[in-house]
Design a protein around this motif. Structure first.
Motif, PDB file in Angstrom:
ATOM      1  N   GLN A 191     -28.702 -58.174 -49.155  1.00 37.36           N
ATOM      2  CA  GLN A 191     -29.000 -57.141 -48.162  1.00 37.36           C
ATOM      3  C   GLN A 191     -28.195 -57.321 -46.879  1.00 37.36           C
ATOM      4  O   GLN A 191     -27.932 -56.354 -46.181  1.00 37.36           O
ATOM      5  CB  GLN A 191     -30.500 -57.139 -47.845  1.00 37.36           C
ATOM      6  N   THR A 192     -27.861 -58.571 -46.539  1.00 43.78           N
ATOM      7  CA  THR A 192     -27.146 -58.842 -45.289  1.00 43.78           C
ATOM      8  C   THR A 192     -25.877 -59.620 -45.575  1.00 43.78           C
ATOM      9  O   THR A 192     -25.899 -60.592 -46.338  1.00 43.78           O
ATOM     10  CB  THR A 192     -28.039 -59.646 -44.325  1.00 43.78           C
TER      11      THR A 192
ATOM     12  N   ARG B  92     -28.577 -48.898 -36.744  1.00 39.17           N
ATOM     13  CA  ARG B  92     -28.138 -49.739 -35.629  1.00 39.17           C
ATOM     14  C   ARG B  92     -26.629 -49.909 -35.712  1.00 39.17           C
ATOM     15  O   ARG B  92     -26.112 -50.431 -36.692  1.00 39.17           O
ATOM     16  CB  ARG B  92     -28.842 -51.100 -35.669  1.00 39.17           C
TER      17      ARG B  92
ATOM     18  N   SER C  46     -22.078 -57.420 -40.765  1.00 34.96           N
ATOM     19  CA  SER C  46     -21.544 -57.950 -39.512  1.00 34.96           C
ATOM     20  C   SER C  46     -20.182 -58.556 -39.808  1.00 34.96           C
ATOM     21  O   SER C  46     -20.077 -59.529 -40.556  1.00 34.96           O
ATOM     22  CB  SER C  46     -22.480 -59.012 -38.926  1.00 34.96           C
TER      23      SER C  46
ATOM     24  N   TYR D 185     -22.358 -54.133 -37.337  1.00 32.25           N
ATOM     25  CA  TYR D 185     -21.834 -54.832 -36.162  1.00 32.25           C
ATOM     26  C   TYR D 185     -20.382 -55.182 -36.452  1.00 32.25           C
ATOM     27  O   TYR D 185     -20.086 -55.896 -37.415  1.00 32.25           O
ATOM     28  CB  TYR D 185     -22.625 -56.108 -35.866  1.00 32.25           C
TER      29      TYR D 185
ATOM     30  N   THR E  41     -27.466 -53.670 -46.734  1.00 29.43           N
ATOM     31  CA  THR E  41     -27.937 -52.774 -45.666  1.00 29.43           C
ATOM     32  C   THR E  41     -27.439 -53.206 -44.290  1.00 29.43           C
ATOM     33  O   THR E  41     -27.338 -52.376 -43.392  1.00 29.43           O
ATOM     34  CB  THR E  41     -29.478 -52.717 -45.640  1.00 29.43           C
ATOM     35  N   ASP E  42     -27.147 -54.514 -44.124  1.00 30.33           N
ATOM     36  CA  ASP E  42     -26.697 -55.024 -42.831  1.00 30.33           C
ATOM     37  C   ASP E  42     -25.321 -55.653 -42.985  1.00 30.33           C
ATOM     38  O   ASP E  42     -25.134 -56.560 -43.803  1.00 30.33           O
ATOM     39  CB  ASP E  42     -27.665 -56.074 -42.284  1.00 30.33           C
TER      40      ASP E  42
ATOM     41  N   THR F 157     -27.265 -51.079 -40.737  1.00 30.39           N
ATOM     42  CA  THR F 157     -26.925 -51.834 -39.531  1.00 30.39           C
ATOM     43  C   THR F 157     -25.470 -52.262 -39.601  1.00 30.39           C
ATOM     44  O   THR F 157     -25.049 -52.893 -40.576  1.00 30.39           O
ATOM     45  CB  THR F 157     -27.824 -53.082 -39.393  1.00 30.39           C
TER      46      THR F 157
ATOM     47  N   THR G 180     -22.570 -61.349 -43.419  1.00 32.02           N
ATOM     48  CA  THR G 180     -21.838 -61.679 -42.201  1.00 32.02           C
ATOM     49  C   THR G 180     -20.502 -62.274 -42.597  1.00 32.02           C
ATOM     50  O   THR G 180     -20.458 -63.265 -43.322  1.00 32.02           O
ATOM     51  CB  THR G 180     -22.627 -62.690 -41.336  1.00 32.02           C
TER      52      THR G 180
END
Length: 503
Positions: free
Chosen positions: A113-114, A189, A139, A165, A136-137, A163, A116
């Protein structure tokens, strides 16, 4: 098993509690134990375990055991690569990524899901190994234009992104990043360096957007004729790094009762009182008044005090801000401050009954403030939750302290802990300490604008140029040193009065 544990929401809440980000709590071991307890806990606990599992460690443990050396230092495991010159801490070495590009099974890590990703240019393209439709996220840092070109791939392979970034300060990447953001189906976001005007208008029409962070804005930002008047209908957080104040005011023109809870901006370049007032008016027109709780505006560090057009902000320019009567934090730093007297401060304090942190300061204080120590009575009377207060005032004449505490009981404030007086002039430390100890008996820290400039006193030129400010700073530090003693004397007096009353 208790019947309440058959409710999935309760089981999930237990797993969330165990899924602490603090490594000292060893939450992964707790979750692992819970996952093995019974079938009721197994599914939710495994979901949480996999949601926070460090990808690099999982991949390393899948490799041959003799490829890595595992050492223990201060009860924390640190993994060192046996390859030449590589020390593994958070990121996989280049050789590992190259090997994975040809051997990583496509079925591995099916539900991440995330993600970086902050690798350098030579390794950035390996991000494609870990792109999954469930992400979903995201970075990422953009080290080069070739990395920017992969954004379209990211948007196509990760349709659930909410999200985003992107760490990049290169303005020439803005069109590419803007195109990518426009392809994100339901952004919630977004935090990037900058966006084009058409994409900002696009975001303002989306009901999903909750948070927006930008470092800069387009130089001119005028709403197009097709732009709807009702924009940013779900936005709760707006964070602007270093935009111009006029583009910021124009951006707020896209808002209509946006339900913001937090707004922060730090402006660069020349800022006039009129421009600040126009921004305040745009805020009052564009933001929902009951929802805004945190407001932070800073004019930056430009040398503006010598410009004749730089004037203090008149008190009536602040009136649009007073419509946000649920503010818990108000912080505004203007070039040369605010033209306020005690009555104006009373109006401000009365309008902010929920304020916890209050700050109205000048970047450069050029004139003696018209506010005096007496203005503190208003904060004590109207702001019961106030904990930190930053304001410039004239403390050369401290109000006479009425030793009869009964007449002062209506202004006694038990909450204030920090008082920042900036470059406030002062003459008598003892009288000021007596006054502060009566109005704010719980004060624990008193600071000035020169709090962290003590080393400058070794420079003779600095001593001559700032002699008055240095003298005021020293006098305020005397007040700071006196306060515990004065407070102790007052407490002894109260104890004596209580004993006499009991007798």
């Amino acid at each position: 098993m208790h019947r309440c544990l058959k409710i999935l929401e309760i089981v999930d809440a237990v797993c969330v509690h165990l899924n602490s980000p603090d490594p000292l709590l060893l939450s992964s071991r707790h979750l692992s134990a819970v996952a093995r307890t019974c079938t009721t806990f197994s599914g939710p606990a495994l979901d949480h375990l996999w949601s926070v599992a460090p990808l690099e460690q999982l991949l390393i443990y899948c490799m041959p055991s003799d490829l890595w050396a595992l050492e223990r230092f201060n009860d924390f495991e640190t993994i060192y690569s046996c390859g030449p010159g590589y020390v593994y801490k958070t990121w996989l070495p280049s050789e590992a990524l190259s090997g994975l590009s040809v051997s990583l099974p496509k079925g591995l890590f099916q539900n991440p899901q995330t993600l970086t990703w902050k690798h350098e240019e030579a390794e950035f393209h390996h991000i494609k190994l870990f792109l999954r439709p469930t992400l979903t996220d995201i970075s990422i840092g953009l080290p080069s234009l070739s990395a920017v070109s992969l954004l379209s791939t990211l948007a196509a392979e990760c349709p659930k992104i909410a999200t985003v970034y992107i760490d990049s300060s290169a303005s020439h990447y803005t069109p590419h990043i803007s195109d990518f953001i426009q392809e994100v189906q339901s952004p919630e976001r977004v935090s990037v360096y900058s966006l084009t005007q058409d994409v900002l208008e696009h975001l303002s029409r989306l009901p999903t957007l909750l948070s927006l962070g930008l470092q800069t804005l387009p130089p001119t930002l005028q709403a197009s004729p097709a732009q709807e008047t009702n924009g940013f209908t779900s936005l709760s957080t707006l964070l602007l790094g270093h935009p111009g104040i006029r583009p910021t005011t124009e951006l707020l023109g896209l808002c209509s009762a946006a339900p913001l809870t937090k707004f922060r901006a730090s402006f660069v370049g020349f800022v006039t009182a009129t421009e600040m007032h126009e921004l305040f008016v745009a805020m009052a027109a564009g933001f929902s008044h009951p929802t805004l709780q945190h407001l932070c505006l800073d004019t930056g560090n430009g040398e503006q005090e010598s410009d004749p057009a730089t004037l203090p902000i008149p008190h009536h320019f602040l009136r649009p801000l007073l419509s946000f009567n649920n503010l818990a934090l108000l912080s505004v730093v203007a070039p040369v401050g605010f033209d306020l007297d005690n009555d104006a401060v009373s109006d401000v304090a009365r309008a902010l009954p929920h304020i916890v942190t209050f700050k109205l300061l000048a970047r450069f204080l050029t004139e003696t403030p018209r506010t005096t120590l007496g203005c503190l009575h208003s904060f004590a009377q109207y702001c019961p939750q106030l904990e930190s207060l930053s304001i410039a005032l004239d403390a050369t004449n401290a109000p006479t302290v009425d030793l009869d505490r009964r007449s002062q009981s209506d202004i006694l404030h038990q909450g204030l802990r920090v008082l920042n007086v900036a470059n406030s002039p002062i003459s008598n430390a003892i009288s000021v300490a007596r006054f502060l100890s009566l109005v704010f008996p719980k004060i624990r820290s008193l600071v000035t604008q020169r709090e962290y400039s003590n080393n400058d006193e070794d420079d003779e030129e600095v001593m001559l140029e700032h002699a008055v400010a240095i003298a005021h700073h020293k006098c305020w530090k005397e007040v700071d040193a006196l306060l515990p003693h004065v407070l102790g004397i007052r407490e002894e007096g109260r104890a004596l009065e209580r004993a006499e009353s009991a007798a």
